[in-house]
Write a protein that holds these residues in place. Sequence first.
Motif, PDB file in Angstrom:
ATOM      1  N   MET A 295       0.850  -1.182   0.000  1.00  0.00           N
ATOM      2  CA  MET A 295       0.000   0.000   0.000  1.00  0.00           C
ATOM      3  C   MET A 295       0.888   1.236   0.000  1.00  0.00           C
ATOM      4  O   MET A 295       1.990   1.222   0.576  1.00  0.00           O
ATOM      5  CB  MET A 295      -0.912   0.013   1.225  1.00  0.00           C
ATOM      6  CG  MET A 295      -1.804  -1.221   1.351  1.00  0.00           C
ATOM      7  SD  MET A 295      -3.087  -1.278   0.073  1.00  0.00           S
ATOM      8  CE  MET A 295      -4.245  -0.090   0.766  1.00  0.00           C
ATOM      9  N   TYR A 296       0.384   2.316  -0.594  1.00  0.00           N
ATOM     10  CA  TYR A 296       1.223   3.494  -0.821  1.00  0.00           C
ATOM     11  C   TYR A 296       0.522   4.773  -0.370  1.00  0.00           C
ATOM     12  O   TYR A 296      -0.705   4.858  -0.337  1.00  0.00           O
ATOM     13  CB  TYR A 296       1.576   3.601  -2.311  1.00  0.00           C
ATOM     14  CG  TYR A 296       2.289   2.380  -2.823  1.00  0.00           C
ATOM     15  CD1 TYR A 296       3.670   2.263  -2.757  1.00  0.00           C
ATOM     16  CD2 TYR A 296       1.565   1.308  -3.334  1.00  0.00           C
ATOM     17  CE1 TYR A 296       4.327   1.122  -3.205  1.00  0.00           C
ATOM     18  CE2 TYR A 296       2.201   0.157  -3.782  1.00  0.00           C
ATOM     19  CZ  TYR A 296       3.582   0.076  -3.713  1.00  0.00           C
ATOM     20  OH  TYR A 296       4.213  -1.068  -4.144  1.00  0.00           O
ATOM     21  N   ASP A 297       1.363   5.773  -0.060  1.00  0.00           N
ATOM     22  CA  ASP A 297       0.852   7.095   0.306  1.00  0.00           C
ATOM     23  C   ASP A 297       0.496   7.913  -0.934  1.00  0.00           C
ATOM     24  O   ASP A 297      -0.465   8.679  -0.929  1.00  0.00           O
ATOM     25  CB  ASP A 297       1.907   7.853   1.123  1.00  0.00           C
ATOM     26  CG  ASP A 297       2.269   7.130   2.402  1.00  0.00           C
ATOM     27  OD1 ASP A 297       1.421   7.104   3.316  1.00  0.00           O
ATOM     28  OD2 ASP A 297       3.382   6.563   2.473  1.00  0.00           O
ATOM     29  N   VAL A 298       1.304   7.777  -1.984  1.00  0.00           N
ATOM     30  CA  VAL A 298       1.099   8.504  -3.241  1.00  0.00           C
ATOM     31  C   VAL A 298       1.348   7.551  -4.406  1.00  0.00           C
ATOM     32  O   VAL A 298       2.300   6.760  -4.377  1.00  0.00           O
ATOM     33  CB  VAL A 298       2.044   9.721  -3.366  1.00  0.00           C
ATOM     34  CG1 VAL A 298       1.781  10.478  -4.670  1.00  0.00           C
ATOM     35  CG2 VAL A 298       1.902  10.661  -2.173  1.00  0.00           C
ATOM     36  N   ALA A 299       0.502   7.630  -5.415  1.00  0.00           N
ATOM     37  CA  ALA A 299       0.723   6.910  -6.667  1.00  0.00           C
ATOM     38  C   ALA A 299       0.800   7.925  -7.795  1.00  0.00           C
ATOM     39  O   ALA A 299       0.034   8.905  -7.808  1.00  0.00           O
ATOM     40  CB  ALA A 299      -0.395   5.905  -6.941  1.00  0.00           C
ATOM     41  N   THR A 300       1.724   7.716  -8.717  1.00  0.00           N
ATOM     42  CA  THR A 300       1.890   8.643  -9.835  1.00  0.00           C
ATOM     43  C   THR A 300       1.854   7.896 -11.160  1.00  0.00           C
ATOM     44  O   THR A 300       2.318   6.758 -11.259  1.00  0.00           O
ATOM     45  CB  THR A 300       3.224   9.407  -9.738  1.00  0.00           C
ATOM     46  OG1 THR A 300       4.311   8.488  -9.914  1.00  0.00           O
ATOM     47  CG2 THR A 300       3.371  10.105  -8.402  1.00  0.00           C
ATOM     48  N   ILE A 301       1.292   8.562 -12.164  1.00  0.00           N
ATOM     49  CA  ILE A 301       1.376   8.100 -13.554  1.00  0.00           C
ATOM     50  C   ILE A 301       1.729   9.344 -14.366  1.00  0.00           C
ATOM     51  O   ILE A 301       0.854  10.002 -14.934  1.00  0.00           O
ATOM     52  CB  ILE A 301       0.074   7.463 -14.062  1.00  0.00           C
ATOM     53  CG1 ILE A 301      -0.564   6.550 -13.011  1.00  0.00           C
ATOM     54  CG2 ILE A 301       0.334   6.667 -15.356  1.00  0.00           C
ATOM     55  CD1 ILE A 301      -1.920   5.988 -13.419  1.00  0.00           C
TER      56      ILE A 301
END
Length: 242
Positions: A96-102
């Motif tokens: 699980m992540y705090d921020v996801a980027t694309i």
Amino acid sequence: MQSYERFSYVYDRLMEEAPYGEWVDLVQKEAATGKVLDLGSGTGECSIQLAKVGFEVTAVDLSEHMLSVAQDKAIQAKLPIKFLQQDMRELDTGEMYDVATIFCDSLNYVTDLEGVQNTLAKVYQHLKPGGVLLFDVHSLYKIQSLFVGNTFSSSEDDISYIWNSFAGEEEGAVEHELSFFVENEEGLYERFDEVHYQRTFSIEEYKKWLSEAGFDTISVTADFTSHPPNPTSERLFFRAVK
């Protein structure tokens, strides 16, 4: 989406002027530290810069060749980045992540409606409560008015290219045909060709799919500003909170 093969080894040269620092700034506005999922990570430049400022980064890309280049760079920089070869439409990292980027219009390489919906749903599942998804895409204006029917070129001593863009089969789609000429060790130029297919959708469609995926707070800006998009905005930035 495709493996970039030889393109991966000249990609960083072509992207020397890319605003990686501005993408990193967007992440730092969301969190000072934490776990970041960088989707469509390419040769890892953004992942590396995020790791350098203290984030724990997982970089995901479909291309084995891009990931190979990225991993070499991370090793040289002595950065503990986790690299995964996965299709973002079938994302499964087990974390699980705090921020996801694309970033860098990587989502535009997912050209089917269902694929975009699946990607957004998968990202939602990988975010902690309160986690944030940040992504940018080409606007319809950029695809239809600035890409389609135009030719771009660059000529340097060791790398040159000719880039032609044509309308794709679907609305909002573009086909990029690129021919590269790269100097080899003998001083001769070798040619290789690439075809890249991208598609974008309307702001309303992206917002609808984000809502359907479960995101609550959704905002849209344009061209690395805090301003909302206008009819001639070229790059659209979405921020969505779980």
